[in-house]
Scaffold this motif. Sequence first.
Motif, PDB file in Angstrom:
ATOM      1  N   ARG A 217       0.800  -1.222   0.000  1.00  0.00           N
ATOM      2  CA  ARG A 217       0.000   0.000   0.000  1.00  0.00           C
ATOM      3  C   ARG A 217       0.835   1.276   0.000  1.00  0.00           C
ATOM      4  N   HIS A 218       2.158   1.149  -0.014  1.00  0.00           N
ATOM      5  CA  HIS A 218       2.993   2.345   0.064  1.00  0.00           C
ATOM      6  C   HIS A 218       3.901   2.517  -1.138  1.00  0.00           C
ATOM      7  N   LEU A 219       3.879   3.700  -1.685  1.00  0.00           N
ATOM      8  CA  LEU A 219       4.830   4.094  -2.713  1.00  0.00           C
ATOM      9  C   LEU A 219       5.651   5.238  -2.126  1.00  0.00           C
ATOM     10  N   THR A 220       6.822   5.505  -2.693  1.00  0.00           N
ATOM     11  CA  THR A 220       7.592   6.651  -2.206  1.00  0.00           C
ATOM     12  C   THR A 220       7.216   7.907  -2.998  1.00  0.00           C
ATOM     13  N   GLU A 221       6.652   7.704  -4.187  1.00  0.00           N
ATOM     14  CA  GLU A 221       6.136   8.825  -4.982  1.00  0.00           C
ATOM     15  C   GLU A 221       4.710   8.473  -5.347  1.00  0.00           C
ATOM     16  N   PHE A 222       3.771   9.285  -4.941  1.00  0.00           N
ATOM     17  CA  PHE A 222       2.372   9.003  -5.272  1.00  0.00           C
ATOM     18  C   PHE A 222       1.651  10.316  -5.516  1.00  0.00           C
ATOM     19  N   TRP A 223       0.510  10.217  -6.187  1.00  0.00           N
ATOM     20  CA  TRP A 223      -0.256  11.427  -6.503  1.00  0.00           C
ATOM     21  C   TRP A 223      -1.348  11.606  -5.462  1.00  0.00           C
ATOM     22  N   MET A 224      -1.493  12.831  -5.036  1.00  0.00           N
ATOM     23  CA  MET A 224      -2.517  13.107  -4.033  1.00  0.00           C
ATOM     24  C   MET A 224      -3.366  14.287  -4.512  1.00  0.00           C
ATOM     25  N   VAL A 225      -4.682  14.165  -4.320  1.00  0.00           N
ATOM     26  CA  VAL A 225      -5.582  15.288  -4.572  1.00  0.00           C
ATOM     27  C   VAL A 225      -6.021  15.799  -3.212  1.00  0.00           C
ATOM     28  N   GLU A 226      -5.948  17.117  -3.030  1.00  0.00           N
ATOM     29  CA  GLU A 226      -6.245  17.706  -1.727  1.00  0.00           C
ATOM     30  C   GLU A 226      -7.146  18.926  -1.890  1.00  0.00           C
ATOM     31  N   PRO A 227      -8.382  18.854  -1.400  1.00  0.00           N
ATOM     32  CA  PRO A 227      -9.213  20.056  -1.335  1.00  0.00           C
ATOM     33  C   PRO A 227      -9.011  20.757   0.010  1.00  0.00           C
ATOM     34  N   GLU A 228      -9.209  22.062   0.035  1.00  0.00           N
ATOM     35  CA  GLU A 228      -9.131  22.832   1.279  1.00  0.00           C
ATOM     36  C   GLU A 228     -10.189  23.923   1.193  1.00  0.00           C
ATOM     37  N   VAL A 229     -11.045  24.025   2.219  1.00  0.00           N
ATOM     38  CA  VAL A 229     -12.193  24.928   2.105  1.00  0.00           C
ATOM     39  C   VAL A 229     -12.291  25.858   3.315  1.00  0.00           C
ATOM     40  N   ALA A 230     -12.348  27.160   3.031  1.00  0.00           N
ATOM     41  CA  ALA A 230     -12.493  28.166   4.096  1.00  0.00           C
ATOM     42  C   ALA A 230     -13.881  28.080   4.711  1.00  0.00           C
ATOM     43  N   PHE A 231     -13.955  28.242   6.006  1.00  0.00           N
ATOM     44  CA  PHE A 231     -15.197  28.229   6.788  1.00  0.00           C
ATOM     45  C   PHE A 231     -15.920  26.878   6.755  1.00  0.00           C
ATOM     46  N   LEU A 232     -15.250  25.848   6.254  1.00  0.00           N
ATOM     47  CA  LEU A 232     -15.846  24.505   6.290  1.00  0.00           C
ATOM     48  C   LEU A 232     -15.396  23.842   7.589  1.00  0.00           C
ATOM     49  N   GLU A 233     -16.383  23.361   8.366  1.00  0.00           N
ATOM     50  CA  GLU A 233     -16.033  22.699   9.623  1.00  0.00           C
ATOM     51  C   GLU A 233     -16.150  21.188   9.457  1.00  0.00           C
ATOM     52  N   PHE A 234     -15.848  20.489  10.526  1.00  0.00           N
ATOM     53  CA  PHE A 234     -15.621  19.049  10.414  1.00  0.00           C
ATOM     54  C   PHE A 234     -16.776  18.240   9.774  1.00  0.00           C
ATOM     55  N   PRO A 235     -18.041  18.444  10.206  1.00  0.00           N
ATOM     56  CA  PRO A 235     -19.119  17.651   9.591  1.00  0.00           C
ATOM     57  C   PRO A 235     -19.204  17.873   8.070  1.00  0.00           C
ATOM     58  N   GLY A 236     -18.992  19.114   7.649  1.00  0.00           N
ATOM     59  CA  GLY A 236     -19.022  19.434   6.215  1.00  0.00           C
ATOM     60  C   GLY A 236     -17.884  18.741   5.477  1.00  0.00           C
ATOM     61  N   PRO A 415      -4.083  -6.152  -6.312  1.00  0.00           N
ATOM     62  CA  PRO A 415      -3.646  -6.322  -4.930  1.00  0.00           C
ATOM     63  C   PRO A 415      -2.538  -5.371  -4.484  1.00  0.00           C
ATOM     64  N   HIS A 416      -1.775  -4.819  -5.407  1.00  0.00           N
ATOM     65  CA  HIS A 416      -0.575  -4.050  -5.051  1.00  0.00           C
ATOM     66  C   HIS A 416      -0.591  -2.696  -5.768  1.00  0.00           C
ATOM     67  N   LEU A 417      -0.183  -1.658  -5.049  1.00  0.00           N
ATOM     68  CA  LEU A 417      -0.182  -0.315  -5.635  1.00  0.00           C
ATOM     69  C   LEU A 417       0.767  -0.150  -6.832  1.00  0.00           C
TER      70      LEU A 417
END
Length: 432
Positions: A217-236, A415-417
């Motif tokens: 399950r681990h690579l040393t180089e992998f692609w990640m998508v990351e959203p970040e939202v202002a005023f968004l709290e945990f349930p959202g 089975p493998h990344l």
Amino acid sequence: MSDNTVLIRNLSDHESSEVRLLGWIEKRRSSGKIGFLEVRDGSGTVQAVISRAKVDEATWQAVQDVTQESTVAVVGTVAADARAPSGFELHATSVTILSLTEDYPITPKDHGTAFLMEHRHLWLRSSRQRAILRVRSEVSHAIRDFYSERDFVLIDSPILTPAACEGTSTLFATDYFGEPAFLSQSGQLYLEPAAAAFGKVYCFGPTFRAEKSKTRRHLTEFWMVEPEVAFLEFPGLCDLAEEFITYLVARVLDRCAEPLKRLERDQSKLESVQGPFPRMRYREAITTLADHGKILEFGDDFGAEEETILANLHDRPLMITHYPAKAKAFYMQPDAEDEDLALALDVIAPEGYGEIVGGSQRVHDHELLLRRIKQHDLPEKAFQWYLDVRKYGSFPHSGFGMGLERFVAWMTGIPHLRESIPYPRMLHKIYP
Ligand code: 4AD
């Protein structure tokens, strides 16, 4: 290139017409009177049938001489054939070898994975690898569509960074004109300031972790998508992760039928990925694990085994929340009701694919964040700019990261990344 050159994918538009194909030979069979060439052009595969009585000597000789993975130009008439996987075959009138291949290392016999990984640049041509990477390509497009349809602004975070985001033990260090620099473990810290500029932002790119252990399950180089939202709290945040995952799964089911079929993926398993996802707090997860004979202390992290036990209780992704703050990253907002807990979310995929999403609400109080940076022994100076987000118009905000390869491995049922990325980088593996 002559005018009647077409792609195999489009043969149905040319029934009974003469066309030319350019591609690679996957297989060749020939008897004294008739030859069969399986030609692949990247858009598909088709069988060309060559009748000795109907072609000139040069073509017949080419059919005899051609080898696996040679490139060819084939001219012929498109004929419907119900037995053919594509529904068509080509009655060829001319075959020209463009480049003759000798000693192609990957033959139809079975090869070990180590051998195939050494030949990754050639292995990409195989139908299974093509199927996996087509799904990956579709998922990448779907990720961008999801965020752009919701008015997120794409922020390309830097690869070379002066400080750690996800702990100092997995940093790749390099020299930056005499200063230490690190390959980015996550774009998150750079997204947070951008959220103050645009409200909703995301990044999608390669990230790096010097993972010292060999796991599937681990690579040393992998692609990640990351959203970040202002005023968004945990349930959202939890809702956003659920909406995102269901969107991506539906898109794969809609547009990847052919590759999923090639991979013999049980699609009913993906069809059950509908919201709402089960949600469980860390403490409840610990109790559930104890019921299954796994005794963990409060504060222990879940390994692959624990994740699999919990995930197997459900047919859709499981959201685990409210982790012990001590086990999590410095930037996570504590739970107002219990300061020992972090407003953290992990999403565990079903079928043993493990954690696909990790995220949290972020600390937005300047003093608290400063304390956390000190407690984690992080270099305060390198984080001055990050602290500024809390200094000039602070705001609650949340985000998560999803690893593309883990998601693709789950979708394709591999089975493998290592097969979910064109050129995998793993412990001691950087060739080709
Ligand atoms: O949980 P992680 O470490 O979260 C972060 O990096 C946050 N800064 C993200 C954020 O909040 N913006 O990693 C997020 C995801 C994991 O759930 C997993 O899917 C993937 O990244 N991941 C890996 N994938 C492949 N190989 C590895 N070594 C991975 N490490 C994490």
